[in-house]
Design a protein around this motif. Sequence first.
Motif, short mmCIF file in Angstrom:
data_model
loop_
_atom_site.label_atom_id
_atom_site.label_comp_id
_atom_site.label_asym_id
_atom_site.label_seq_id
_atom_site.Cartn_x
_atom_site.Cartn_y
_atom_site.Cartn_z
N GLY A 9 -7.44 -3.26 -6.01
CA GLY A 9 -6.54 -1.80 -6.14
C GLY A 9 -5.12 -1.87 -5.73
N GLY A 10 -4.80 -2.91 -5.06
CA GLY A 10 -3.42 -3.11 -4.31
C GLY A 10 -3.53 -2.41 -3.05
N ARG A 11 -4.76 -2.41 -2.57
CA ARG A 11 -4.95 -1.89 -1.03
C ARG A 11 -5.78 -2.83 -0.36
NH1 ARG A 11 -5.40 4.61 -1.20
NH2 ARG A 11 -3.68 4.98 -2.13
N PRO A 12 -5.57 -2.88 0.94
CA PRO A 12 -6.63 -3.81 1.79
C PRO A 12 -8.02 -3.14 1.66
CG PRO A 12 -4.80 -3.04 3.06
CD PRO A 12 -4.79 -2.05 1.85
N ASN B 260 -2.26 -9.29 -0.64
CA ASN B 260 -0.87 -9.89 -0.33
C ASN B 260 -0.99 -10.69 0.69
OD1 ASN B 260 -0.92 -7.57 1.42
ND2 ASN B 260 0.58 -6.57 0.41
N ASP C 73 -6.32 2.14 7.57
CA ASP C 73 -6.86 0.98 8.61
C ASP C 73 -6.34 1.74 9.80
OD1 ASP C 73 -8.55 -0.24 7.54
OD2 ASP C 73 -7.36 -2.12 7.96
N SER D 17 -11.08 -2.74 3.72
CA SER D 17 -11.39 -2.73 5.10
C SER D 17 -12.94 -2.13 5.18
CB SER D 17 -10.23 -1.91 5.84
OG SER D 17 -10.44 -0.81 5.21
N LEU E 199 -4.88 -8.49 -6.88
CA LEU E 199 -4.57 -7.22 -6.61
C LEU E 199 -5.52 -6.32 -7.47
CD1 LEU E 199 -0.83 -7.82 -7.07
CD2 LEU E 199 -1.61 -6.42 -5.05
N THR F 31 -9.82 -7.57 7.34
CA THR F 31 -9.86 -6.95 5.92
C THR F 31 -9.54 -8.01 5.02
OG1 THR F 31 -7.45 -6.59 6.52
CG2 THR F 31 -8.44 -4.66 6.86
N GLN G 200 -7.08 -8.64 2.11
CA GLN G 200 -5.82 -8.44 2.11
C GLN G 200 -5.24 -8.94 0.61
OE1 GLN G 200 -3.54 -6.29 3.45
NE2 GLN G 200 -4.07 -6.60 5.76
N GLU H 111 0.75 -1.40 -0.07
CA GLU H 111 -0.04 0.14 0.16
C GLU H 111 0.82 1.18 0.08
OE1 GLU H 111 -2.91 0.25 3.18
OE2 GLU H 111 -3.70 1.96 2.33
#
Lengths: 318, 313
Positions: free
Chosen positions: B139-142, B237, A259, B144, B135, B233, B235, A52
């Motif tokens: 969008g490559g982000r967790p 990765n 987060d 949440s 991914l 979340t 994730q 991220e």
Amino acid sequence: MTVRTGVLIATAVIAAFAAGCSSGGGAGAVAVGGGGARQPVIEVSLLNLSNEFIVMLNQAMDDKARQLGVRLIVNDAQRSADRQVEQVESFVAQKVDAIILNPCEVEASAPAVDKALAAGIPVVNVNSETKSAPTAFVGSRDEDAGRIAVEYIAKRLGGRGNLLMMHGYMGQAAEIKRSQGALEVLSKTPDLKLLAQQAADWDRAKAMGLMENWIQSYGDRINAVFAQNDEMAMGALMALEQANRKAHVVVVGVDAIADALAAVRDGRLDATVFQDAKGQGGAAVETAVKIIRREPYEKQTLIPFQLVTKDNVGQYLR
Amino acid sequence: MTATKKPWPAQLGLALALVLLMAALAAARPNFLTLGNLVNVLRQISINGILAVGVTYVLLTGGVDLSLGSLVAFTGVIAARFAHPGEWVVLAPVCLGILAGAACGAVNGWIVTRGRVAPFIVTLGMMTAARGLALLASGGRPVSNLSAAFTRIGGGDLAGVPIPILIFFGVALLSHLFLRNLRAGRHLYAVGGNENAARASGVKVGRVKMMAYTLCGALAGLAGVVLAARITTGQPNAGVGYELDAIAAVVIGGTSLNGGVGGVGGTVLGALLIGVLNNGLDLLNVSSYYQQVVKGVIIVGAVWLDRSQHRDR
């Protein structure tokens, strides 16, 4: 059979290429339509675009490049220093105007810097260092992140108590330096004891399991947890909350991911240390452009880490 | 020739190793053998356990599935995207996660059977592709901000027992019954034991393999859902290397990498051994460097002990 396979593979490659062109078309069109003066090209090799923080760094660079009117081409080294060196070799072959390197490793990525400099192409290292000195460096000192976090913990505990430290992936520059910073404060605070330290590889699920085991092992004796990134801090936080122990334990992370900021705002996480992706990415592109235009530039730009607590979290939330 | 020796029960060596390890840990650390800690161990193995039960099906047919870790990430992200509060009932993210996993598993199975491509290669490709899908979907982000009803799957309990443990034992029990008592289950052993003989005796080999990979994918989806709920979340990765932990548990449990031999009971014991080891090494505060060495040695040692018992037969 082989002909059919060949056709299949060719089709797939063409499809992938077409997809790539349609998404990257904007930048290409600008370069062609630039007219008289050629638009400077900066190639970038990033550590890992599934992280991220690196995604945020990438966005900051794109914004700054658009603002300054340079063309930025981004490659993802996917954590492999090997691949990173190969990427830089191809940048050199294309004779780009400057290279921004977000190094995978201190030693193993150093040949990338050497090769580019030998070919007369300036290199700006961003976020972490290589053994070979680049033209310029933009980043933060990871020791400071460890220092700021543990100093905050020491202050909260009145300099007395038991600390647990969760390490990142052992041997990476950020893990080594954040540990150094933390240990430096511990050596100056004799009554703050390091109860145990263990690697959870920057990973939330691993950190949660580790914290559960620590709760079993040390129970009431735990006063604080320093996790070397926010993912692990969130894992530790959830394990403590589920065991109803959070009220007795101070938890601090690093990076200020979305987060973690929300958790600080809600009073769940005590603090995180903000690493300025926007500042780093922007300054890296700025420095590269100054070098290309032969303007004076800073050889080293340090973007400071900042402690984020409930008191100042508002300015970091987007 | 004397009368044949009575064979050892299949997992006796392994059970012995587990008991020895637990006794040693209990002696070294009084807080190991507490109810709280044992529940803790079970909760920690449940995700690896669900994956290991799934990959047992595939290993029984003589195949392998390397895509599990990436599938956990992909299905976790898919589930998380539908688990925001106030949007969908909690059943939606759960089912979509499992379905996404089953679909990827079916693709694996289809290419293995129709394309006659080695499972190692097919699932290696899926490992890379599913990571990319995870991914892309995030969008490559967790992902949440998940609803309480959803995160309860990973963090809540039912009658005092954490829900992930219940899911793991439910999956293990159903799989055990399926493999033991249903014809489709026994066909898995037949295909793994001798594919040509199975085909000659009328077993639809392709269909059996399809079923194994699809079930494995579906269980990876379930594991992805439980993990996303546990860490609250999705994730992209997450789950790197999970396939190897799962395969290690299955092989420690006595299922042969060549197929045809083994079962879910052993897999559960294998997952337990790995979980007890992880927990024990943390309780003993063994340095991370040594932990990896010790784990490697014990995994191989457990299999060796188990196999040496079998050789007596």
